[in-house]
Design an enzyme around this catalytic site. Structure first.
Site, PDB file in Angstrom:
ATOM      1  NE  ARG A  51      -2.376  -4.255  -1.380  1.00 56.59           N
ATOM      2  CZ  ARG A  51      -1.925  -3.646  -0.281  1.00 56.59           C
ATOM      3  NH1 ARG A  51      -0.837  -4.075   0.312  1.00 56.59           N
ATOM      4  NH2 ARG A  51      -2.568  -2.596   0.218  1.00 56.59           N
ATOM      5  CB  SER A  52       4.570  -8.812  -6.473  1.00 56.09           C
ATOM      6  OG  SER A  52       4.995  -9.849  -7.315  1.00 56.09           O
ATOM      7  NE  ARG A  93      -3.028   2.971   0.040  1.00 57.98           N
ATOM      8  CZ  ARG A  93      -3.528   1.809  -0.416  1.00 57.98           C
ATOM      9  NH1 ARG A  93      -4.096   0.970   0.423  1.00 57.98           N
ATOM     10  NH2 ARG A  93      -3.436   1.496  -1.676  1.00 57.98           N
ATOM     11  CG  ASP A 145       4.741  -6.659   8.714  1.00 57.74           C
ATOM     12  OD1 ASP A 145       3.888  -6.494   7.816  1.00 57.74           O
ATOM     13  OD2 ASP A 145       4.458  -6.955   9.888  1.00 57.74           O
ATOM     14  N   GLY A 158       0.829  -1.210   0.000  1.00 61.33           N
ATOM     15  CA  GLY A 158       0.000   0.000   0.000  1.00 61.33           C
ATOM     16  C   GLY A 158       0.858   1.253   0.000  1.00 61.33           C
ATOM     17  CG  ASP A 194      -2.425  -0.574   7.652  1.00 66.86           C
ATOM     18  OD1 ASP A 194      -3.244   0.293   7.311  1.00 66.86           O
ATOM     19  OD2 ASP A 194      -2.219  -1.625   7.021  1.00 66.86           O
ATOM     20  NE  ARG A 205      -2.754  -4.780   4.975  1.00 59.11           N
ATOM     21  CZ  ARG A 205      -3.258  -5.265   3.859  1.00 59.11           C
ATOM     22  NH1 ARG A 205      -4.200  -6.158   3.896  1.00 59.11           N
ATOM     23  NH2 ARG A 205      -2.832  -4.822   2.682  1.00 59.11           N
ATOM     24  CG  ASP A 235       0.537  -2.862  10.395  1.00 60.77           C
ATOM     25  OD1 ASP A 235       1.471  -2.273   9.817  1.00 60.77           O
ATOM     26  OD2 ASP A 235      -0.207  -3.664   9.816  1.00 60.77           O
ATOM     27  CB  THR A 258       2.067   0.757   6.335  1.00 64.18           C
ATOM     28  OG1 THR A 258       0.678   0.451   6.548  1.00 64.18           O
ATOM     29  CG2 THR A 258       2.823   0.379   7.590  1.00 64.18           C
TER      30      THR A 258
HETATM   31  O1  F6P Z   1      -2.052  -1.537   4.334  1.00 60.05           O
HETATM   32  C1  F6P Z   1      -2.610  -0.336   3.930  1.00 60.05           C
HETATM   33  C2  F6P Z   1      -4.052  -0.499   3.579  1.00 60.05           C
HETATM   34  O2  F6P Z   1      -4.561   0.755   3.184  1.00 60.05           O
HETATM   35  C3  F6P Z   1      -4.944  -1.118   4.680  1.00 60.05           C
HETATM   36  O3  F6P Z   1      -5.276  -0.203   5.681  1.00 60.05           O
HETATM   37  C4  F6P Z   1      -6.102  -1.620   3.879  1.00 60.05           C
HETATM   38  O4  F6P Z   1      -6.773  -2.661   4.545  1.00 60.05           O
HETATM   39  C5  F6P Z   1      -5.448  -2.086   2.615  1.00 60.05           C
HETATM   40  O5  F6P Z   1      -4.212  -1.403   2.515  1.00 60.05           O
HETATM   41  C6  F6P Z   1      -6.231  -1.856   1.361  1.00 60.05           C
HETATM   42  O6  F6P Z   1      -5.530  -2.422   0.323  1.00 60.05           O
HETATM   43  P1  F6P Z   1      -5.830  -2.161  -1.217  1.00 60.05           P
HETATM   44  O7  F6P Z   1      -5.376  -0.759  -1.543  1.00 60.05           O
HETATM   45  O8  F6P Z   1      -5.027  -3.183  -1.911  1.00 60.05           O
HETATM   46  O9  F6P Z   1      -7.298  -2.289  -1.398  1.00 60.05           O
END
Ligand code: F6P
Length: 325
Positions: free
Chosen positions: A71-72, A252, A102, A10, A127, A171, A129, A125
């Site tokens: 996201r590979s 984001r 991570d 992300g 998150d 998440r 986390d 991130t």
């Molecule tokens: O890890 C960052 C994040 O924005 C999370 O908070 C969320 O659950 C996820 O990515 C969403 O992922 P995507 O952009 O792939 O839908």
């Protein structure tokens, strides 16, 4: 010496200032900076290009990442990791700064063990986390985006007698929801790390309504998976007409805050200094108790981030006070 930067997973605000500083500081240190576009996918597909000052001019204020991310799934397959290694070899790149979470660091650790490509991970991130660090790049901007959305929702909430349930990202981690609930004075906060005490909340809110409260705000972390449940609870138990707002990817975006920009340059400078040291293999830079440090990748990926107890206490003390008042 060639050094590359990549964003993975992300995206978040703060990545662009980090990328800008990466190019400038690498050139200052007489290193050859490269961009890997599209994260691990681009590494597999050889989307690797030499970076220049020109590439990074006028980007410091922008959210997202100009080198894009992915996201590979293919990177889980050794065949594609071998292809990625071949690409790096062509450009004589042996060191990568990784902006990610991570999951991305774990992937780079596997890659290091196979092909000895060194890396330093910069926790990036919304998150927040990642084990071992109090702060991840981008979380400050995300919190400010949420604050501004909640402030706006409060305007309309205060014009009706209603409950508003606002779902935040994160998440499995409740950090965004917890901090947002504290700074926005939300009546209810539901996160995976804290049992929700709805019976107590009900008594407290009913008392407040009796004392003149017209509306309530509930902030719910996506990881709790309780958004619908809380909506129904507000309708059935509090007898309030209820609306739900899922903030989603707005969190984001946005221009990186001052804090995220400042931390981006600190993280990048220290990470470049670290990655050129002989004993660096796979490290992650962390910011703990107001100090920068490096942690071995294994420590990061084999431990789980826990919410700071002081934040949980702050929230609890705050709602107990309100109840007494
Ligand atoms: O890890 C960052 C994040 O924005 C999370 O908070 C969320 O659950 C996820 O990515 C969403 O992922 P995507 O952009 O792939 O839908």
């Amino acid at each position: 010496m060639a050094i590359a930067i990549m964003s993975s997973g992300g995206d978040c605000a703060g990545m662009n200032p980090a990328i800008k500083y990466f190019v400038e500081y690498s050139i200052f240190k007489k290193l050859n900076p490269y961009f890997i576009y599209d994260g691990l996918e681009g590494l597999i597909d050889n989307k690797i290009k030499k970076a220049t000052f020109e590439d990074v001019s006028g980007i410091i204020h922008l959210g997202g990442t100009i080198i894009r991310s992915s996201r590979s799934k293919r990177f889980f397959d050794k065949k594609y990791r071998a292809q990625a290694y071949k690409n790096l070899k062509k450009h004589k790149i042996t060191k990568i700064i990784v902006l990610g979470g991570d999951g991305s660091f774990r992937a780079m650790d596997v890659f290091y063990n196979e092909f000895k490509i060194k890396f330093v991970g910069i926790p990036s991130t919304i998150d927040n986390d990642i084990f071992g660090t109090d702060y991840c790049l981008g979380v400050d901007t995300a919190l400010n985006m949420i604050r501004s959305a909640v402030d706006a929702i409060r305007d309309t909430a205060s014009s009706f007698r209603r409950a508003f349930v606002i779902e935040t990202m994160g998440r499995e981690c409740g950090y965004l929801a917890l901090v947002s609930a504290i700074v926005s004075g939300a009546e209810i906060c539901v996160i995976p790390e804290m049992p929700s005490d709805l019976e107590y909340q009900k008594n407290k809110i009913e008392l407040e309504i009796k004392n003149g409260r017209k509306y309530i705000l509930a902030i719910v972390a996506e990881g709790s998976q309780k958004t619908e449940e809380i909506k129904k609870w507000c309708e059935n138990e509090l007898k309030l007409e209820t609306r739900v707002t899922v903030l989603g990817h707005i969190q984001r975006g946005g221009n990186p805050t001052v804090y995220d920009r400042l931390m981006a340059s600190e993280f990048v400078k220290k990470s470049i200094d670290r990655i050129i040291e002989k004993d660096c293999k796979g490290d992650v830079i962390v910011y703990k108790d107001s100090k920068f440090d490096f942690k071995n990748i294994n420590e990061i990926i084999s431990n789980k981030y826990e919410l700071p107890q002081n934040l949980i206490d702050l929230y609890k003390e705050n709602y107990c006070q309100k109840c007494k008042g």
